[in-house]
Design a protein around this motif. Sequence first.
Motif, PDB file in Angstrom:
ATOM      1  N   THR A  40     -28.852 -25.117 -22.125  1.00  0.00           N
ATOM      2  CA  THR A  40     -27.710 -25.358 -22.811  1.00  0.00           C
ATOM      3  C   THR A  40     -27.940 -23.954 -23.969  1.00  0.00           C
ATOM      4  OG1 THR A  40     -27.419 -27.790 -22.885  1.00  0.00           O
ATOM      5  CG2 THR A  40     -26.399 -26.505 -24.749  1.00  0.00           C
ATOM      6  N   ILE A  41     -29.032 -23.865 -24.784  1.00  0.00           N
ATOM      7  CA  ILE A  41     -28.812 -22.845 -25.674  1.00  0.00           C
ATOM      8  C   ILE A  41     -28.740 -21.066 -24.721  1.00  0.00           C
ATOM      9  CG2 ILE A  41     -30.713 -21.289 -27.236  1.00  0.00           C
ATOM     10  CD1 ILE A  41     -31.081 -23.607 -28.036  1.00  0.00           C
ATOM     11  N   THR A  42     -29.547 -21.165 -23.256  1.00  0.00           N
ATOM     12  CA  THR A  42     -29.757 -20.187 -22.611  1.00  0.00           C
ATOM     13  C   THR A  42     -28.550 -19.761 -22.022  1.00  0.00           C
ATOM     14  OG1 THR A  42     -32.234 -20.548 -22.027  1.00  0.00           O
ATOM     15  CG2 THR A  42     -31.398 -19.493 -20.321  1.00  0.00           C
ATOM     16  N   ARG A  43     -28.002 -20.894 -21.631  1.00  0.00           N
ATOM     17  CA  ARG A  43     -26.302 -20.816 -20.830  1.00  0.00           C
ATOM     18  C   ARG A  43     -25.234 -20.343 -21.937  1.00  0.00           C
ATOM     19  NH1 ARG A  43     -22.243 -24.105 -20.399  1.00  0.00           N
ATOM     20  NH2 ARG A  43     -23.646 -25.784 -21.241  1.00  0.00           N
ATOM     21  N   TYR A  44     -25.181 -20.131 -22.733  1.00  0.00           N
ATOM     22  CA  TYR A  44     -24.752 -20.013 -23.587  1.00  0.00           C
ATOM     23  C   TYR A  44     -25.030 -18.986 -24.534  1.00  0.00           C
ATOM     24  CZ  TYR A  44     -22.028 -24.448 -24.248  1.00  0.00           C
ATOM     25  OH  TYR A  44     -20.336 -25.167 -24.259  1.00  0.00           O
ATOM     26  N   GLN A  45     -26.196 -18.803 -24.721  1.00  0.00           N
ATOM     27  CA  GLN A  45     -26.696 -16.775 -25.116  1.00  0.00           C
ATOM     28  C   GLN A  45     -26.214 -16.141 -23.667  1.00  0.00           C
ATOM     29  OE1 GLN A  45     -30.798 -17.450 -25.134  1.00  0.00           O
ATOM     30  NE2 GLN A  45     -30.637 -17.841 -27.300  1.00  0.00           N
ATOM     31  N   ALA A  46     -26.297 -16.541 -22.663  1.00  0.00           N
ATOM     32  CA  ALA A  46     -25.412 -15.637 -21.810  1.00  0.00           C
ATOM     33  C   ALA A  46     -23.525 -14.950 -21.608  1.00  0.00           C
ATOM     34  CB  ALA A  46     -25.702 -16.179 -20.644  1.00  0.00           C
ATOM     35  N   LEU A  47     -23.814 -16.224 -21.981  1.00  0.00           N
ATOM     36  CA  LEU A  47     -22.092 -15.866 -22.467  1.00  0.00           C
ATOM     37  C   LEU A  47     -21.712 -14.760 -23.744  1.00  0.00           C
ATOM     38  CD1 LEU A  47     -20.876 -19.581 -21.855  1.00  0.00           C
ATOM     39  CD2 LEU A  47     -20.572 -17.134 -20.321  1.00  0.00           C
ATOM     40  N   GLY A  48     -22.269 -14.843 -24.476  1.00  0.00           N
ATOM     41  CA  GLY A  48     -22.341 -12.952 -25.755  1.00  0.00           C
ATOM     42  C   GLY A  48     -22.872 -14.671 -27.184  1.00  0.00           C
ATOM     43  N   LEU A  49     -23.048 -15.567 -26.525  1.00  0.00           N
ATOM     44  CA  LEU A  49     -23.137 -16.071 -28.894  1.00  0.00           C
ATOM     45  C   LEU A  49     -25.036 -16.362 -28.941  1.00  0.00           C
ATOM     46  CD1 LEU A  49     -20.815 -19.727 -27.211  1.00  0.00           C
ATOM     47  CD2 LEU A  49     -20.697 -17.659 -28.975  1.00  0.00           C
ATOM     48  N   ASP A  50     -24.508 -15.840 -30.114  1.00  0.00           N
ATOM     49  CA  ASP A  50     -25.825 -15.611 -31.126  1.00  0.00           C
ATOM     50  C   ASP A  50     -26.457 -16.876 -31.658  1.00  0.00           C
ATOM     51  OD1 ASP A  50     -25.714 -12.733 -30.941  1.00  0.00           O
ATOM     52  OD2 ASP A  50     -24.078 -12.873 -32.092  1.00  0.00           O
ATOM     53  N   ARG A  51     -25.386 -18.181 -31.679  1.00  0.00           N
ATOM     54  CA  ARG A  51     -25.460 -19.314 -32.673  1.00  0.00           C
ATOM     55  C   ARG A  51     -24.955 -20.328 -32.520  1.00  0.00           C
ATOM     56  NH1 ARG A  51     -24.662 -17.304 -37.668  1.00  0.00           N
ATOM     57  NH2 ARG A  51     -26.521 -17.171 -38.106  1.00  0.00           N
ATOM     58  N   ILE A  52     -26.296 -21.378 -31.428  1.00  0.00           N
ATOM     59  CA  ILE A  52     -26.049 -22.371 -31.205  1.00  0.00           C
ATOM     60  C   ILE A  52     -26.870 -23.863 -31.551  1.00  0.00           C
ATOM     61  CG2 ILE A  52     -25.866 -23.611 -28.592  1.00  0.00           C
ATOM     62  CD1 ILE A  52     -26.531 -19.624 -28.600  1.00  0.00           C
ATOM     63  N   ILE A  53     -26.418 -24.208 -31.520  1.00  0.00           N
ATOM     64  CA  ILE A  53     -26.599 -25.581 -32.590  1.00  0.00           C
ATOM     65  C   ILE A  53     -26.322 -26.775 -31.096  1.00  0.00           C
ATOM     66  CG2 ILE A  53     -26.785 -27.227 -34.417  1.00  0.00           C
ATOM     67  CD1 ILE A  53     -25.176 -24.468 -36.067  1.00  0.00           C
ATOM     68  N   VAL A  54     -27.309 -27.183 -30.408  1.00  0.00           N
ATOM     69  CA  VAL A  54     -27.280 -28.076 -30.013  1.00  0.00           C
ATOM     70  C   VAL A  54     -27.621 -29.086 -30.340  1.00  0.00           C
ATOM     71  CG1 VAL A  54     -27.451 -29.301 -27.382  1.00  0.00           C
ATOM     72  CG2 VAL A  54     -28.383 -26.385 -27.717  1.00  0.00           C
ATOM     73  N   LYS A  55     -26.663 -30.850 -30.770  1.00  0.00           N
ATOM     74  CA  LYS A  55     -26.683 -32.229 -31.158  1.00  0.00           C
ATOM     75  C   LYS A  55     -27.928 -32.681 -29.774  1.00  0.00           C
ATOM     76  CE  LYS A  55     -23.128 -31.483 -32.028  1.00  0.00           C
ATOM     77  NZ  LYS A  55     -20.987 -32.360 -32.026  1.00  0.00           N
ATOM     78  N   ASN A  56     -28.613 -33.147 -30.455  1.00  0.00           N
ATOM     79  CA  ASN A  56     -29.368 -33.884 -29.520  1.00  0.00           C
ATOM     80  C   ASN A  56     -29.468 -35.420 -30.503  1.00  0.00           C
ATOM     81  OD1 ASN A  56     -30.349 -34.977 -26.432  1.00  0.00           O
ATOM     82  ND2 ASN A  56     -32.361 -34.171 -26.707  1.00  0.00           N
TER      83      ASN A  56
END
Length: 105
Positions: A40-56
């Motif tokens: 999930t983080i990798t996918r959002y990074q590919a969209l140009g986001l620098d900060r991603i918090i994945v709740k699990n």
Amino acid sequence: MRPGSRRPAAAPARSSFPPSRSPSFNDEQLHFAEPDPQATITRYQALGLDRIIVKNGGKGIVMSDYCAIRRIETVPVAAVVDSTSAGDSRNGAFLARFTALGNSV
């Protein structure tokens, strides 16, 4: 313009926070068939986001802050009494800590 108005709507406020996203892994897995929060983080990074918090859920949080990946464990509770505004509370606590530390967690 707003419907029924002759004046244009006010421009939306711009955030001083960098672009970020805070998805729930179970939703991301359902819609994108991702194997783990890292995907999930990798996918959002590919969209140009620098900060991603994945709740699990009970498995904690996986956070990417400018490519540094961190895992944050959750504290188990005996029984959930009321989950109303739980997400808002988590977001507020995160933003308070984020701001207090000068935009780094």
